[in-house]
Design an enzyme around this catalytic site. Sequence first.
Site, mmCIF file in Angstrom:
data_model
loop_
_atom_site.group_PDB
_atom_site.id
_atom_site.type_symbol
_atom_site.label_atom_id
_atom_site.label_comp_id
_atom_site.label_asym_id
_atom_site.label_seq_id
_atom_site.Cartn_x
_atom_site.Cartn_y
_atom_site.Cartn_z
ATOM 1 N N HIS A 111 6.238 -0.044 8.842
ATOM 2 C CA HIS A 111 5.998 0.452 7.462
ATOM 3 C C HIS A 111 7.313 0.433 6.694
ATOM 4 C CE1 HIS A 111 3.700 3.270 4.618
ATOM 5 N NE2 HIS A 111 4.852 2.989 4.017
ATOM 6 N N HIS A 136 9.350 -0.500 2.713
ATOM 7 C CA HIS A 136 9.417 -0.929 1.314
ATOM 8 C C HIS A 136 10.740 -1.651 1.099
ATOM 9 C CE1 HIS A 136 6.090 1.783 0.080
ATOM 10 N NE2 HIS A 136 6.526 2.488 1.105
ATOM 11 N N VAL A 137 10.674 -2.855 0.533
ATOM 12 C CA VAL A 137 11.933 -3.554 0.217
ATOM 13 C C VAL A 137 12.075 -3.885 -1.265
ATOM 14 C CG1 VAL A 137 12.293 -4.503 2.539
ATOM 15 C CG2 VAL A 137 11.012 -5.845 0.844
ATOM 16 N N ARG A 138 11.032 -3.568 -2.091
ATOM 17 C CA ARG A 138 11.071 -3.881 -3.536
ATOM 18 C C ARG A 138 11.206 -5.394 -3.735
ATOM 19 N NH1 ARG A 138 9.131 1.103 -3.307
ATOM 20 N NH2 ARG A 138 10.704 2.735 -3.196
ATOM 21 N N ASN A 169 3.487 -2.284 -2.837
ATOM 22 C CA ASN A 169 3.435 -1.493 -4.082
ATOM 23 C C ASN A 169 4.552 -1.879 -5.053
ATOM 24 O OD1 ASN A 169 5.342 -0.261 -2.371
ATOM 25 N ND2 ASN A 169 5.051 1.764 -3.282
ATOM 26 N N LYS A 191 -3.295 -2.302 2.174
ATOM 27 C CA LYS A 191 -2.826 -0.928 2.053
ATOM 28 C C LYS A 191 -3.712 -0.165 1.090
ATOM 29 C CE LYS A 191 -0.101 2.676 2.296
ATOM 30 N NZ LYS A 191 1.340 2.821 2.195
ATOM 31 N N HIS A 240 -2.483 5.456 3.059
ATOM 32 C CA HIS A 240 -1.699 6.601 2.578
ATOM 33 C C HIS A 240 -2.680 7.768 2.526
ATOM 34 C CE1 HIS A 240 1.643 8.556 0.266
ATOM 35 N NE2 HIS A 240 0.631 9.394 0.069
ATOM 36 N N HIS A 248 2.557 7.190 8.112
ATOM 37 C CA HIS A 248 3.514 8.300 7.946
ATOM 38 C C HIS A 248 2.856 9.672 8.010
ATOM 39 C CE1 HIS A 248 2.024 7.802 3.870
ATOM 40 N NE2 HIS A 248 2.819 6.795 3.598
ATOM 41 N N LEU A 255 6.962 11.174 0.030
ATOM 42 C CA LEU A 255 5.538 11.518 0.105
ATOM 43 C C LEU A 255 4.905 10.800 1.285
ATOM 44 C CD1 LEU A 255 4.496 11.472 -3.655
ATOM 45 C CD2 LEU A 255 4.491 13.450 -2.117
ATOM 46 N N ASP A 278 8.947 3.866 6.743
ATOM 47 C CA ASP A 278 8.695 4.167 5.326
ATOM 48 C C ASP A 278 10.005 4.234 4.551
ATOM 49 O OD1 ASP A 278 7.158 4.502 3.076
ATOM 50 O OD2 ASP A 278 6.844 6.645 3.359
ATOM 51 N N ALA A 338 9.763 9.597 -5.185
ATOM 52 C CA ALA A 338 9.558 9.935 -3.771
ATOM 53 C C ALA A 338 10.043 8.798 -2.889
ATOM 54 C CB ALA A 338 8.083 10.196 -3.516
#
Length: 347
Positions: free
Chosen positions: A17, A19-21, A45, A102, A139, A177, A222, A250, A266
């Site tokens: 899990h 996030h790398v943008r 996201n 997701k 989530h 998470h 979050l 995360d 978050a």
Amino acid sequence: MSSSTTTLTITRPDDWHLHVRDEAAMRSVVPYTARQFGRAIIMPNLRPPVTTAEQAAHYRARIRAAVPEGMDFEPLMTLYLTDLTPADEIKRAKDAGVVALKLYPAGATTNSDAGVTDIRKTYRTLEAMQKEGILLLVHGEVTDPAIDVFDREAVFIDRVMAPLRRDMPELKVVFEHITTKEAAQYVAAADRYTAATLTPQHLLYNRNAIFTGGLRPHYYCLPVLKREEHRQALIQAATSGSPKFFLGTDSAPHASVMKENSVCGAGCFTALSALELYAEAFEAMGALDSFEAFASFNGADFYGLPRNSGTITLSKQEWTLPEAVAFGDAQLKPLRGGETLAWRLEA
Ligand code: DOR
Ligand code: ZN
């Protein structure tokens, strides 16, 4: 696994899990994860979200291009589920190598506005996923403003997760998470189609960390950190040896100006030292012997992917985490930045 009191060598782990943008920010953070992990599940996201197989394939190419020469790292792609994701996108996703979708309940967290308003609206798509063997990553928080923020995960189990499991029994679901004893118990008792990821911050900290000596934005993510009794249930689950629990950082980078702001986004950025943080949590439980299954086997097995070959070594060697690193043109502050860590990943 081989271990002594000063080193721990395990099969190369994966981050289930992450996030790398995108763009320059992404190019700043991908090398940290590539150094620590063989593969990572890339969250969709973005703004706008990654909703089609074609967008996922392009995003994967951008991430691959950011992996430093000589490093072996594979991004595993996901799509962002919406009320309108067509069922026939699932076949295209499968063909493009997408492994999961997701589920963000609309409004639950960062960039979730396009998320799902009622899970029943997605059932035809979920059925296609069940058929194709594509996972659903959840989530797990309700967005009902009448529910206390600290109770939103537990309420989600009753209102959404339990009905979903009843209606879609052979869909592989990862409860992402998890932060509560209710979620840990739910997953432990579920059948083999349900698993969960655990972050380093939820294994190491309770909610006091957000309020120690003042408001600490870098500990805000979050689902939010919970009471100590929940942290204890989570570390028990992670170290239990159950194959249902596995590593998912995360790691969620936000520029420090956005964290240290009147409205703080978050997310905790942990990609720089994720394995070191997890090792600290496992060592505190006297459970380093169960770290390899958690970090390197359980996730791959649940996803139906081969385990990695090769190893990494952590050594008991103090080092100081940088206070800040570059994030495109901005700055990014890692969780525990400027502090000393007990474990260090060897080059
Ligand atoms: O803390 C979080 N950060 N939780 C999420 O669900 C999203 C993530 C992000 O994208 O920043
Ligand atoms: Zn996330």
